[in-house]
Design a protein around this motif. Sequence first.
Motif, PDB file in Angstrom:
ATOM      1  N   PRO A 102       0.818  -1.224   0.000  1.00 36.31           N
ATOM      2  CA  PRO A 102       0.000   0.000   0.000  1.00 36.31           C
ATOM      3  C   PRO A 102       0.847   1.268   0.000  1.00 36.31           C
ATOM      4  O   PRO A 102       0.538   2.224  -0.709  1.00 36.31           O
ATOM      5  N   MET A 103       1.933   1.288   0.758  1.00 40.96           N
ATOM      6  CA  MET A 103       2.815   2.460   0.781  1.00 40.96           C
ATOM      7  C   MET A 103       3.383   2.731  -0.608  1.00 40.96           C
ATOM      8  O   MET A 103       3.360   3.858  -1.091  1.00 40.96           O
ATOM      9  N   TYR A 104       3.901   1.682  -1.235  1.00 38.04           N
ATOM     10  CA  TYR A 104       4.524   1.799  -2.551  1.00 38.04           C
ATOM     11  C   TYR A 104       3.524   2.339  -3.572  1.00 38.04           C
ATOM     12  O   TYR A 104       3.814   3.282  -4.309  1.00 38.04           O
ATOM     13  N   TYR A 105       2.342   1.762  -3.597  1.00 37.14           N
ATOM     14  CA  TYR A 105       1.355   2.179  -4.589  1.00 37.14           C
ATOM     15  C   TYR A 105       0.786   3.562  -4.309  1.00 37.14           C
ATOM     16  O   TYR A 105       0.489   4.312  -5.250  1.00 37.14           O
ATOM     17  N   ILE A 106       0.654   3.932  -3.058  1.00 35.32           N
ATOM     18  CA  ILE A 106       0.209   5.295  -2.740  1.00 35.32           C
ATOM     19  C   ILE A 106       1.243   6.296  -3.237  1.00 35.32           C
ATOM     20  O   ILE A 106       0.896   7.323  -3.829  1.00 35.32           O
ATOM     21  N   LEU A 107       2.518   6.016  -3.023  1.00 37.15           N
ATOM     22  CA  LEU A 107       3.555   6.931  -3.501  1.00 37.15           C
ATOM     23  C   LEU A 107       3.593   6.983  -5.026  1.00 37.15           C
ATOM     24  O   LEU A 107       3.788   8.058  -5.598  1.00 37.15           O
ATOM     25  N   LEU A 108       3.371   5.847  -5.684  1.00 41.10           N
ATOM     26  CA  LEU A 108       3.277   5.874  -7.148  1.00 41.10           C
ATOM     27  C   LEU A 108       2.121   6.767  -7.582  1.00 41.10           C
ATOM     28  O   LEU A 108       2.257   7.567  -8.508  1.00 41.10           O
ATOM     29  N   ALA A 109       0.994   6.637  -6.908  1.00 43.79           N
ATOM     30  CA  ALA A 109      -0.179   7.451  -7.238  1.00 43.79           C
ATOM     31  C   ALA A 109       0.102   8.932  -7.049  1.00 43.79           C
ATOM     32  O   ALA A 109      -0.432   9.772  -7.778  1.00 43.79           O
ATOM     33  N   LEU A 110       0.951   9.254  -6.093  1.00 38.10           N
ATOM     34  CA  LEU A 110       1.224  10.652  -5.783  1.00 38.10           C
ATOM     35  C   LEU A 110       2.342  11.260  -6.626  1.00 38.10           C
ATOM     36  O   LEU A 110       2.790  12.376  -6.351  1.00 38.10           O
ATOM     37  N   LEU A 111       2.752  10.569  -7.668  1.00 39.72           N
ATOM     38  CA  LEU A 111       3.638  11.207  -8.637  1.00 39.72           C
ATOM     39  C   LEU A 111       2.879  12.316  -9.361  1.00 39.72           C
ATOM     40  O   LEU A 111       3.483  13.211  -9.943  1.00 39.72           O
ATOM     41  N   GLU A 112       1.544  12.249  -9.283  1.00 41.80           N
ATOM     42  CA  GLU A 112       0.675  13.325  -9.758  1.00 41.80           C
ATOM     43  C   GLU A 112      -0.188  13.772  -8.578  1.00 41.80           C
ATOM     44  O   GLU A 112      -0.610  12.945  -7.772  1.00 41.80           O
ATOM     45  N   GLU A 113      -0.458  15.050  -8.502  1.00 43.58           N
ATOM     46  CA  GLU A 113      -1.288  15.590  -7.427  1.00 43.58           C
ATOM     47  C   GLU A 113      -2.635  14.867  -7.381  1.00 43.58           C
ATOM     48  O   GLU A 113      -3.275  14.667  -8.412  1.00 43.58           O
ATOM     49  N   SER A 114      -3.027  14.460  -6.177  1.00 46.17           N
ATOM     50  CA  SER A 114      -4.278  13.718  -6.009  1.00 46.17           C
ATOM     51  C   SER A 114      -4.837  13.948  -4.610  1.00 46.17           C
ATOM     52  O   SER A 114      -4.085  14.150  -3.662  1.00 46.17           O
ATOM     53  N   CYS A 115      -6.166  13.844  -4.510  1.00 42.78           N
ATOM     54  CA  CYS A 115      -6.816  13.861  -3.203  1.00 42.78           C
ATOM     55  C   CYS A 115      -6.941  12.412  -2.726  1.00 42.78           C
ATOM     56  O   CYS A 115      -6.674  11.468  -3.470  1.00 42.78           O
ATOM     57  N   GLY A 116      -7.365  12.240  -1.487  1.00 40.39           N
ATOM     58  CA  GLY A 116      -7.444  10.906  -0.893  1.00 40.39           C
ATOM     59  C   GLY A 116      -8.267   9.920  -1.683  1.00 40.39           C
ATOM     60  O   GLY A 116      -7.842   8.777  -1.922  1.00 40.39           O
ATOM     61  N   VAL A 117      -9.458  10.311  -2.107  1.00 38.28           N
ATOM     62  CA  VAL A 117     -10.331   9.416  -2.870  1.00 38.28           C
ATOM     63  C   VAL A 117      -9.674   9.043  -4.197  1.00 38.28           C
ATOM     64  O   VAL A 117      -9.695   7.879  -4.605  1.00 38.28           O
ATOM     65  N   ASP A 118      -9.068  10.020  -4.858  1.00 37.18           N
ATOM     66  CA  ASP A 118      -8.382   9.744  -6.127  1.00 37.18           C
ATOM     67  C   ASP A 118      -7.189   8.808  -5.928  1.00 37.18           C
ATOM     68  O   ASP A 118      -6.912   7.968  -6.790  1.00 37.18           O
ATOM     69  N   ILE A 119      -6.501   8.943  -4.818  1.00 37.95           N
ATOM     70  CA  ILE A 119      -5.359   8.069  -4.521  1.00 37.95           C
ATOM     71  C   ILE A 119      -5.831   6.623  -4.437  1.00 37.95           C
ATOM     72  O   ILE A 119      -5.232   5.725  -5.030  1.00 37.95           O
ATOM     73  N   MET A 120      -6.928   6.390  -3.720  1.00 42.49           N
ATOM     74  CA  MET A 120      -7.451   5.032  -3.582  1.00 42.49           C
ATOM     75  C   MET A 120      -7.821   4.445  -4.947  1.00 42.49           C
ATOM     76  O   MET A 120      -7.538   3.278  -5.223  1.00 42.49           O
ATOM     77  N   THR A 121      -8.414   5.254  -5.796  1.00 48.22           N
ATOM     78  CA  THR A 121      -8.790   4.812  -7.142  1.00 48.22           C
ATOM     79  C   THR A 121      -7.551   4.527  -7.979  1.00 48.22           C
ATOM     80  O   THR A 121      -7.466   3.504  -8.672  1.00 48.22           O
ATOM     81  N   LYS A 122      -6.571   5.434  -7.920  1.00 44.96           N
ATOM     82  CA  LYS A 122      -5.338   5.254  -8.709  1.00 44.96           C
ATOM     83  C   LYS A 122      -4.594   3.986  -8.297  1.00 44.96           C
ATOM     84  O   LYS A 122      -4.058   3.284  -9.156  1.00 44.96           O
ATOM     85  N   VAL A 123      -4.538   3.707  -7.001  1.00 37.20           N
ATOM     86  CA  VAL A 123      -3.854   2.495  -6.526  1.00 37.20           C
ATOM     87  C   VAL A 123      -4.483   1.266  -7.158  1.00 37.20           C
ATOM     88  O   VAL A 123      -3.780   0.379  -7.654  1.00 37.20           O
ATOM     89  N   GLU A 124      -5.792   1.227  -7.176  1.00 36.39           N
ATOM     90  CA  GLU A 124      -6.489   0.083  -7.772  1.00 36.39           C
ATOM     91  C   GLU A 124      -6.213  -0.011  -9.279  1.00 36.39           C
ATOM     92  O   GLU A 124      -5.974  -1.097  -9.810  1.00 36.39           O
ATOM     93  N   ILE A 125      -6.188   1.119  -9.961  1.00 41.06           N
ATOM     94  CA  ILE A 125      -5.919   1.139 -11.409  1.00 41.06           C
ATOM     95  C   ILE A 125      -4.474   0.726 -11.702  1.00 41.06           C
ATOM     96  O   ILE A 125      -4.220  -0.126 -12.556  1.00 41.06           O
ATOM     97  N   ILE A 126      -3.523   1.334 -10.990  1.00 34.43           N
ATOM     98  CA  ILE A 126      -2.101   1.042 -11.220  1.00 34.43           C
ATOM     99  C   ILE A 126      -1.817  -0.442 -10.996  1.00 34.43           C
ATOM    100  O   ILE A 126      -1.051  -1.054 -11.743  1.00 34.43           O
ATOM    101  N   SER A 127      -2.435  -1.025  -9.979  1.00 35.69           N
ATOM    102  CA  SER A 127      -2.188  -2.429  -9.636  1.00 35.69           C
ATOM    103  C   SER A 127      -3.119  -3.386 -10.376  1.00 35.69           C
ATOM    104  O   SER A 127      -3.143  -4.584 -10.064  1.00 35.69           O
TER     105      SER A 127
END
Length: 103
Positions: free
Chosen positions: A12-37
């Motif tokens: 979860p840490m790794y994927y959250i940081l990957l998601a935050l390579l672009e500015e994101s809010c909390g809800v978007d981060i959760m969505t991006k993690v699921e998409i990236i993985s």
Amino acid sequence: MAREALQTLSEPMYYILLALLEESCGVDIMTKVEIISAGRIRVGPGTAYALLDKFLKEKIIRITKVEGRKKSYIITDYGKELLEKEYERLRTMVNEGRSLLGK
């Protein structure tokens, strides 16, 4: 979360940081993690916001925008350094496994 605790990152840490390579809010981060993985990793609000709080305290991420209760975040240079080190650690593990498994 001392520096030693960040020698390796959880998924979860790794994927959250990957998601935050672009500015994101909390809800978007959760969505991006699921998409990236590709749906393999799902981060719920409790995990996401607890990790965001820890990352903020360690200056791994920073807040970029606040609109009411909604906050947006982005990874810092220090956070990118940690993410890149973790990427290299994982890559080394894969390469070592590949050589021993004959893949």
